[in-house]
Design an enzyme around this catalytic site. Structure first.
Site, PDB file in Angstrom:
ATOM      1  N   LYS A  22       0.774  -1.171   0.030  1.00 43.56           N
ATOM      2  CA  LYS A  22      -0.277  -0.039   0.138  1.00 43.56           C
ATOM      3  C   LYS A  22       0.858   1.193  -0.016  1.00 43.56           C
ATOM      4  CE  LYS A  22      -1.851   1.768   3.955  1.00 43.56           C
ATOM      5  NZ  LYS A  22      -1.562   3.294   4.084  1.00 43.56           N
ATOM      6  N   ASN A  23       1.869   1.381   0.988  1.00 48.95           N
ATOM      7  CA  ASN A  23       2.509   2.647   1.135  1.00 48.95           C
ATOM      8  C   ASN A  23       3.616   2.574  -0.033  1.00 48.95           C
ATOM      9  OD1 ASN A  23       0.903   3.161   3.207  1.00 48.95           O
ATOM     10  ND2 ASN A  23       2.532   2.503   4.635  1.00 48.95           N
ATOM     11  N   ARG A  92      -4.539  10.982   4.132  1.00 45.08           N
ATOM     12  CA  ARG A  92      -3.566  12.060   4.075  1.00 45.08           C
ATOM     13  C   ARG A  92      -2.584  12.045   2.935  1.00 45.08           C
ATOM     14  NH1 ARG A  92       0.055  14.642   7.211  1.00 45.08           N
ATOM     15  NH2 ARG A  92       2.080  13.885   7.078  1.00 45.08           N
ATOM     16  N   CYS A 116      -5.060  12.949  12.183  1.00 42.25           N
ATOM     17  CA  CYS A 116      -5.892  11.958  12.005  1.00 42.25           C
ATOM     18  C   CYS A 116      -5.830  11.260  13.392  1.00 42.25           C
ATOM     19  CB  CYS A 116      -5.377  10.867  10.854  1.00 42.25           C
ATOM     20  SG  CYS A 116      -3.722  10.368  11.481  1.00 42.25           S
ATOM     21  N   ARG A 121       0.013  15.252  12.568  1.00 44.00           N
ATOM     22  CA  ARG A 121       0.657  15.159  11.405  1.00 44.00           C
ATOM     23  C   ARG A 121       0.703  16.277  10.250  1.00 44.00           C
ATOM     24  NH1 ARG A 121      -1.187   9.204   9.309  1.00 44.00           N
ATOM     25  NH2 ARG A 121       0.556   9.397   8.139  1.00 44.00           N
ATOM     26  N   ASP A 305       4.429   1.000  12.116  1.00 46.18           N
ATOM     27  CA  ASP A 305       3.242   0.230  11.793  1.00 46.18           C
ATOM     28  C   ASP A 305       2.838  -1.241  12.193  1.00 46.18           C
ATOM     29  OD1 ASP A 305       3.350   1.916   8.265  1.00 46.18           O
ATOM     30  OD2 ASP A 305       2.679   2.533  10.237  1.00 46.18           O
ATOM     31  N   ILE A 327       7.272   7.554  17.028  1.00 46.01           N
ATOM     32  CA  ILE A 327       6.898   8.234  15.777  1.00 46.01           C
ATOM     33  C   ILE A 327       5.724   9.174  15.816  1.00 46.01           C
ATOM     34  CG2 ILE A 327       6.621   7.852  13.424  1.00 46.01           C
ATOM     35  CD1 ILE A 327       9.243   7.043  13.920  1.00 46.01           C
ATOM     36  N   ARG A 397      -8.477  -0.241   4.942  1.00 43.72           N
ATOM     37  CA  ARG A 397      -7.710   0.501   4.168  1.00 43.72           C
ATOM     38  C   ARG A 397      -6.279   0.186   4.031  1.00 43.72           C
ATOM     39  NH1 ARG A 397      -6.923   6.451   7.078  1.00 43.72           N
ATOM     40  NH2 ARG A 397      -5.891   6.457   5.115  1.00 43.72           N
TER      41      ARG A 397
END
Ligand code: EPZ
Length: 423
Positions: A22-23, A92, A116, A121, A305, A327, A397
């Site tokens: 995804k990223n 985002r 979020c 962020r 994550d 983070i 998501r």
């Protein structure tokens, strides 16, 4: 809204195939804005965020098709350089369009992404970088307005190795003739995939071995056909789910070295596993899990994550463990939900202290973000009784067909919508 009903205690045995990242695919899809040529991307996971990104590209004037994991993007008349708030507020990462639009139009108007669940962020690192490239940035009525007489290559040092800022600036610099140097950049594998795509499109992007990213931009970039790298967060999540459920699971089509710190920690915790070229085999074990201390950090450190799925594993360890989330300022929302399932977790600022328990018990819980949602799904797999998880859209998501992948190896997860299904 969909919910999951998870019947706990079923043995997990079999193979989970990992999807494209995804990223990586979100910024790569956005990179298609840098050219009017045809742009083809394979192994694109069917996720909510991907569908949102395709809507954004369509809203900007691209013609987009998505079939069997392949996205084809073509020009369809003039590109626009403004984005509706409706789309930005959903994700985002839509702010990533700023770099390519600024590079192509020398001006762009993008809604400032709000905070979020994870925190404020901000995008200050992105904006400071654009200013170094010659743009003026101002914020008016919740929109960022970027404009530049002309853009010039620059040497930019990021105050923090932000993944999104690195990608946004790389994409902008790829269309600025000359050599831009980015220092203190993010080193996540997704960055390498974006670099590879920009090189395929005609830019020169490489690491100079001193942690600096060199981008030699071109006046024009051409289209490309690319296959997305495996999703290291999805693969790490399933390795953790298998370890927590003490299953016998082979996680395939992954890149083990992208999860090396997690694999070291799993082995230190006493989880038997085999590491192959493109798979990791998590094996069953009876001994108590040895608790570990982790602190999240930019890659190659422990991925933020994976912090939530890791926490679920530690709720079942034989002793006290600690998680330091360094983070994001608010990434423990899964903790109180795990406590409702019988976990013993105390959080204070960035630290969560966990006392392992023998077993979790099923409960009615609510997901607040995508990785925390997966952590609750993991807990439901291991808990006694049934767990009902609300707001499954968070999980959708970032995870492609999670119930399908888990039910195929023995889990019992039912997706239902109380407003529609008379369940
Ligand atoms: C990317 O978000 C990922 N999202 C996130 O994954 C991931 O958690 C994060 O990188 C860190 O690895 C995508 O790639 C789409 P950052 P990004 O900029 O780029 C602060 C998931 O679960 N910061 O590296 O937004 C920021 O507030 C998602 O898949 C600034 O202060 O992350 C945060 O505390 C969640 N100013 C830290 O840096 C800035 O200008 C890391 O943010 C930018 C960031």
């Amino acid at each position: 809204m969909d919910r999951f009903l998870v019947e706990g205690g079923h043995k997990l045995k079999g193979t989970v195939k990992i999807s494209g990242s995804k990223n990586a695919c979100l910024p790569i899809l956005v990179a298609s804005l840098l050219t009017d040529d045809k742009f083809v991307l394979h192994r694109v996971p069917n996720l909510r965020d991907v569908r949102t990104t395709l809507k954004i590209l369509t809203a900007l004037g691209k013609k987009v098709s998505y079939e069997n994991g392949t996205v084809t993007i073509c020009a369809d008349g003039k590109l626009k350089n403004t984005l509706p708030y409706e789309l930005v507020k959903q994700m985002r990462a839509s702010f990533w369009v700023a770099g390519p639009l600024l590079a192509r139009f020398k001006s762009a108007e993008i809604p400032l992404p709000g905070g979020c669940a994870l925190g404020a962020r901000p995008v200050d690192i992105h904006l400071k970088g654009f200013e170094r490239l010659g743009a003026t940035c101002k914020t008016e009525r919740g929109n960022v307005i970027l404009s530049a007489k002309e853009l010039r290559p620059a040497k930019i040092t990021l105050r923090f190795p932000s993944v999104g800022a690195t990608q946004n600036l790389m994409m902008c610099a790829a269309l600025i003739p000359g050599e831009t140097v980015l220092e203190n950049v993010a080193k996540e594998p997704e960055i390498d995939d974006v670099s590879a795509v920009l090189c395929e499109m005609g830019a020169e992007v490489f690491n100079d071995g001193k942690g600096r990213l060199i981008i030699r931009g071109k006046k024009q970039l051409h289209g490309t056909e690319h296959t997305v790298v495996a999703d290291r967060i999805e693969s790490g999540s399933y390795m953790l789910a298998a370890a927590a459920a003490r299953g016998d699971v082979r996680v395939e089509n992954c890149v083990p070295e992208h999860n090396s710190i997690l694999l070291d920690l799993l082995q230190e915790a006493g989880v038997p596993l085999e590491i192959g070229v493109d798979f990791v085999h998590i094996k069953p074990y009876d001994s108590p899990l040895k608790p570990q201390r982790i602190k999240t950090a930019p890659y190659p450190g422990f991925a933020t994550d994976l912090q939530a799925p890791w926490m679920t594993l530690m709720t079942l360890a034989g002793g006290a463990s600690e998680v330091d989330e360094d983070i994001f300022e608010n990434r423990f929302m899964h903790a109180p939900e795990l406590v409702r399932m019988g976990a013993e977790i105390l959080t204070e600022k960035s630290i969560a202290r966990i006392n392992g328990v023998k077993q979790l018990s099923g409960a009615h819980v609510m997901a607040s973000d995508l990785r925390g949602g997966f952590a609750l799904l993991m807990a439901g797999l291991c808990a006694s009784g049934t767990t009902e998880i609300e707001r499954v859209y968070h999980i959708d998501r970032g995870y492609e067909n999670p119930e399908g992948k888990l039910n195929a190896i023995g889990a019992k997860i039912t997706r239902y919508n109380p407003d529609k299904d008379d369940f």
